[in-house]
Design a protein around this motif. Structure first.
Motif, short mmCIF file in Angstrom:
data_model
loop_
_atom_site.label_atom_id
_atom_site.label_comp_id
_atom_site.label_asym_id
_atom_site.label_seq_id
_atom_site.Cartn_x
_atom_site.Cartn_y
_atom_site.Cartn_z
N THR A 134 0.85 -1.19 0.00
CA THR A 134 0.00 0.00 0.00
C THR A 134 0.88 1.23 0.00
OG1 THR A 134 -1.54 -1.19 1.43
CG2 THR A 134 -1.90 1.17 1.21
N HIS A 135 0.65 2.10 -0.99
CA HIS A 135 1.43 3.34 -1.04
C HIS A 135 0.44 4.48 -0.91
CE1 HIS A 135 5.30 5.27 -2.63
NE2 HIS A 135 4.54 6.24 -2.18
N GLN A 136 0.45 5.14 0.25
CA GLN A 136 -0.52 6.19 0.52
C GLN A 136 0.15 7.55 0.51
OE1 GLN A 136 -2.90 5.51 4.02
NE2 GLN A 136 -3.71 7.60 4.02
N LEU A 137 -0.43 8.48 -0.23
CA LEU A 137 0.05 9.85 -0.28
C LEU A 137 -1.07 10.73 0.22
CD1 LEU A 137 2.18 11.94 -1.18
CD2 LEU A 137 1.08 11.93 -3.42
N ASP A 138 -0.90 11.32 1.40
CA ASP A 138 -1.99 12.07 2.05
C ASP A 138 -3.21 11.15 2.14
OD1 ASP A 138 -0.84 15.01 0.29
OD2 ASP A 138 -0.24 14.24 2.24
N GLU A 139 -4.30 11.51 1.45
CA GLU A 139 -5.51 10.69 1.59
C GLU A 139 -5.70 9.67 0.48
OE1 GLU A 139 -7.43 10.95 4.39
OE2 GLU A 139 -5.75 12.26 4.91
N GLU A 140 -4.88 9.74 -0.57
CA GLU A 140 -5.04 8.83 -1.72
C GLU A 140 -4.08 7.66 -1.60
OE1 GLU A 140 -7.99 10.89 -3.11
OE2 GLU A 140 -7.19 9.23 -4.28
N ASP A 141 -4.48 6.51 -2.13
CA ASP A 141 -3.52 5.41 -2.11
C ASP A 141 -3.58 4.51 -3.32
OD1 ASP A 141 -5.23 3.29 0.38
OD2 ASP A 141 -5.58 3.58 -1.76
N PHE A 142 -2.54 3.73 -3.46
CA PHE A 142 -2.45 2.70 -4.49
C PHE A 142 -2.16 1.38 -3.77
CE2 PHE A 142 -1.35 0.19 -8.02
CZ PHE A 142 -0.18 -0.49 -7.70
N VAL A 143 -2.85 0.34 -4.17
CA VAL A 143 -2.65 -0.97 -3.53
C VAL A 143 -2.29 -2.03 -4.56
CG1 VAL A 143 -3.73 -2.80 -2.16
CG2 VAL A 143 -4.31 -0.41 -1.71
N LEU A 144 -1.30 -2.83 -4.25
CA LEU A 144 -1.00 -4.00 -5.07
C LEU A 144 -1.11 -5.22 -4.17
CD1 LEU A 144 0.32 -5.02 -7.90
CD2 LEU A 144 2.27 -5.47 -6.44
N GLN A 174 1.82 3.54 -11.84
CA GLN A 174 0.76 3.80 -10.85
C GLN A 174 1.24 4.75 -9.75
OE1 GLN A 174 -2.43 2.84 -10.91
NE2 GLN A 174 -2.15 1.80 -12.85
N ILE A 175 2.48 4.55 -9.33
CA ILE A 175 2.98 5.40 -8.25
C ILE A 175 3.28 6.80 -8.76
CG2 ILE A 175 4.86 5.68 -6.57
CD1 ILE A 175 4.62 2.61 -6.17
N SER A 176 3.82 6.96 -9.97
CA SER A 176 4.02 8.35 -10.44
C SER A 176 2.69 9.03 -10.64
CB SER A 176 4.82 8.56 -11.70
OG SER A 176 5.15 7.48 -12.34
N ARG A 177 1.70 8.25 -11.08
CA ARG A 177 0.36 8.84 -11.25
C ARG A 177 -0.16 9.35 -9.93
NH1 ARG A 177 -5.18 6.15 -12.96
NH2 ARG A 177 -4.19 5.02 -14.63
N LEU A 178 0.07 8.58 -8.86
CA LEU A 178 -0.36 8.97 -7.51
C LEU A 178 0.21 10.35 -7.15
CD1 LEU A 178 -1.83 7.88 -4.93
CD2 LEU A 178 0.38 6.96 -4.22
N TYR A 179 1.48 10.55 -7.44
CA TYR A 179 2.13 11.82 -7.12
C TYR A 179 1.70 12.93 -8.06
CZ TYR A 179 4.90 9.81 -3.39
OH TYR A 179 5.28 9.22 -2.22
N GLN A 180 1.52 12.61 -9.35
CA GLN A 180 1.12 13.63 -10.32
C GLN A 180 -0.30 14.14 -10.03
OE1 GLN A 180 1.52 11.97 -14.28
NE2 GLN A 180 3.70 11.67 -13.88
N ASP A 181 -1.18 13.19 -9.67
CA ASP A 181 -2.58 13.56 -9.45
C ASP A 181 -2.81 14.27 -8.12
OD1 ASP A 181 -4.18 10.64 -11.01
OD2 ASP A 181 -3.05 12.33 -11.82
N ASN A 182 -1.79 14.27 -7.26
CA ASN A 182 -1.95 14.87 -5.94
C ASN A 182 -0.83 15.84 -5.62
OD1 ASN A 182 -4.32 13.30 -4.69
ND2 ASN A 182 -3.00 11.70 -5.53
N PRO A 183 -0.82 16.98 -6.31
CA PRO A 183 0.27 17.93 -6.06
C PRO A 183 0.21 18.45 -4.61
CG PRO A 183 -1.41 18.91 -7.48
CD PRO A 183 -1.80 17.49 -7.27
N ASP A 184 1.34 18.82 -4.11
CA ASP A 184 1.46 19.23 -2.72
C ASP A 184 0.73 20.55 -2.47
OD1 ASP A 184 4.38 19.42 -0.51
OD2 ASP A 184 2.23 19.49 -0.12
N ILE A 185 -0.28 20.53 -1.58
CA ILE A 185 -1.00 21.78 -1.28
C ILE A 185 -0.77 22.20 0.16
CG2 ILE A 185 -2.82 21.59 -3.02
CD1 ILE A 185 -4.53 20.36 -0.60
N SER A 186 0.12 21.50 0.86
CA SER A 186 0.32 21.83 2.27
C SER A 186 1.06 23.16 2.38
CB SER A 186 1.09 20.73 2.98
OG SER A 186 2.30 20.47 2.33
N PRO A 187 0.77 23.93 3.43
CA PRO A 187 1.42 25.23 3.58
C PRO A 187 2.91 25.05 3.82
CG PRO A 187 0.13 24.67 5.53
CD PRO A 187 -0.14 23.61 4.53
N THR A 188 3.74 25.87 3.22
CA THR A 188 5.20 25.74 3.41
C THR A 188 5.63 26.48 4.67
OG1 THR A 188 5.32 27.48 1.77
CG2 THR A 188 6.04 25.30 1.10
#
Lengths: 188, 123
Positions: A134-144, A174-188
């Motif tokens: 399971t690779h989770q980025l914030d609230e989205e994830d990919f599972v194999l 799948q994993i690059s898609r996860l990162y591309q579809d979820n750009p970082d919106i957290s405050p710097t």
């Protein structure tokens, strides 16, 4: 080890040696809360509480070829150097769970590295074992889930070179898609 | 984009071939050391290069496997070749480039690359 994915490969090999039939590997990158958490859990033979205490000692090992066992100590050190934490829970005859938390933006946090390469190496070299990745980025994830792969393959072994090569491309995409579809919106 | 549907196509292509058995003496087993020492030294890309080259050259008689610590950590990454009744060949300080050369010179053409063998790299 140069990156986290190589540590994960190393620790998961311990699960293989513990005769696990199912190994769960979870990566959770939480950019809002600034942590990167890695879990490796298995249903293998487990350890006694004495062994759990000993395993983080670099001079403790079950192998007979050398006097050092560096895998766990390396991973623990990497987590702690990034301001994170490390723990192992284990129950004899039930299994073991290793958890390493890293400070995501910490200057000394080692890169995550190539998780697809780690997963494909594990799957290819241990075709009889099931892996749940399971690779989770914030609230989205990919599972194999290799059980699903096994069902599709209908008897074709998971260590066929063509299957390994396919899985690597599939995971990379799948994993690059996860990162591309979820750009970082957290405050710097 | 790759999808699991592509895997179904792969399955159909492979299913026909699984039944073909190879003569025991034909089979070559290539083992890559994958303990902490091997992983730290770079065994993972060696395994990847091995897999890709075996597939590229369509070597159906090759089995790829891993092993744990062999006890020669300073020589990692290590690759061992087991072929029928022949002596085991141990290649040391492996890289993806050396792996490709070994597949071509040793596995396909039968010429061991002595330069990479453990005996010639002993400290």
């Amino acid at each position: 080890m140069e990156d986290i994915s190589l540590n994960v490969l190393d620790i998961a090999e311990n699960s293989v040696r513990a005769k696990a039939t199912l190994i769960g590997i979870k990566i959770h990158e939480n950019r809002q809360e600034d942590y990167l958490s890695i879990s490796i859990s298995d249903n293998g033979c487990g350890m006694s509480s004495e062994q759990v205490n000993a395993v983080t000692d670099p001079f403790y090992t079950t192998r007979t070829t050398r006097k050092v066992g560096l895998g766990v100590p390396f991973f623990k050190m990497a987590a702690e150097m990034s301001g994170g934490s490390f723990r192992i829970n284990s129950v004899l005859n039930e299994g073991t769970a290793v958890r390493a938390d890293f400070g995501l933006s910490h200057v000394d946090r080692m890169p995550l590295g190539d998780m697809p390469a780690t997963m494909v190496t594990l799957i290819q070299c241990n075709p009889e074992i099931d892996f749940l990745y399971t690779h989770q980025l914030d609230e989205e994830d990919f599972v194999l889930d290799t059980r699903e792969i096994r069902e599709i393959l209908e008897g074709v072994p998971l260590n066929e070179p063509k299957v390994a090569i396919f899985l690597k491309s599939y995971l990379d995409e799948q994993i690059s898609r996860l990162y591309q579809d979820n750009p970082d919106i957290s405050p710097t | 984009m790759k999808s699991l549907a592509e895997l179904q196509a792969l399955r159909d292509e492979m299913k026909g071939k699984i039944g073909i058995r190879h003569d025991e003496k034909d089979n070559i087993r290539i083992v890559v050391g994958m303990a902490t020492c091997g992983i730290a030294a770079g065994a993972r890309p060696v395994l990847q290069a091995l897999t890709e080259e075996v597939e590229k050259r369509k070597l159906d008689n090759v089995t790829i496997a891993q092993t744990g610590c062999i006890g020669i950590c300073q020589y990692e990454p290590v690759v061992e070749i087991y072929e029928g009744n022949k002596d085991k060949v141990t290649y040391v300080k492996m890289t993806p480039e050396k792996m490709v050369r070994i597949i071509n010179d040793h596995i396909v053409n039968g010429n061991i690359i002595n330069e990479f063998v453990i005996g010639n790299n002993a400290k």
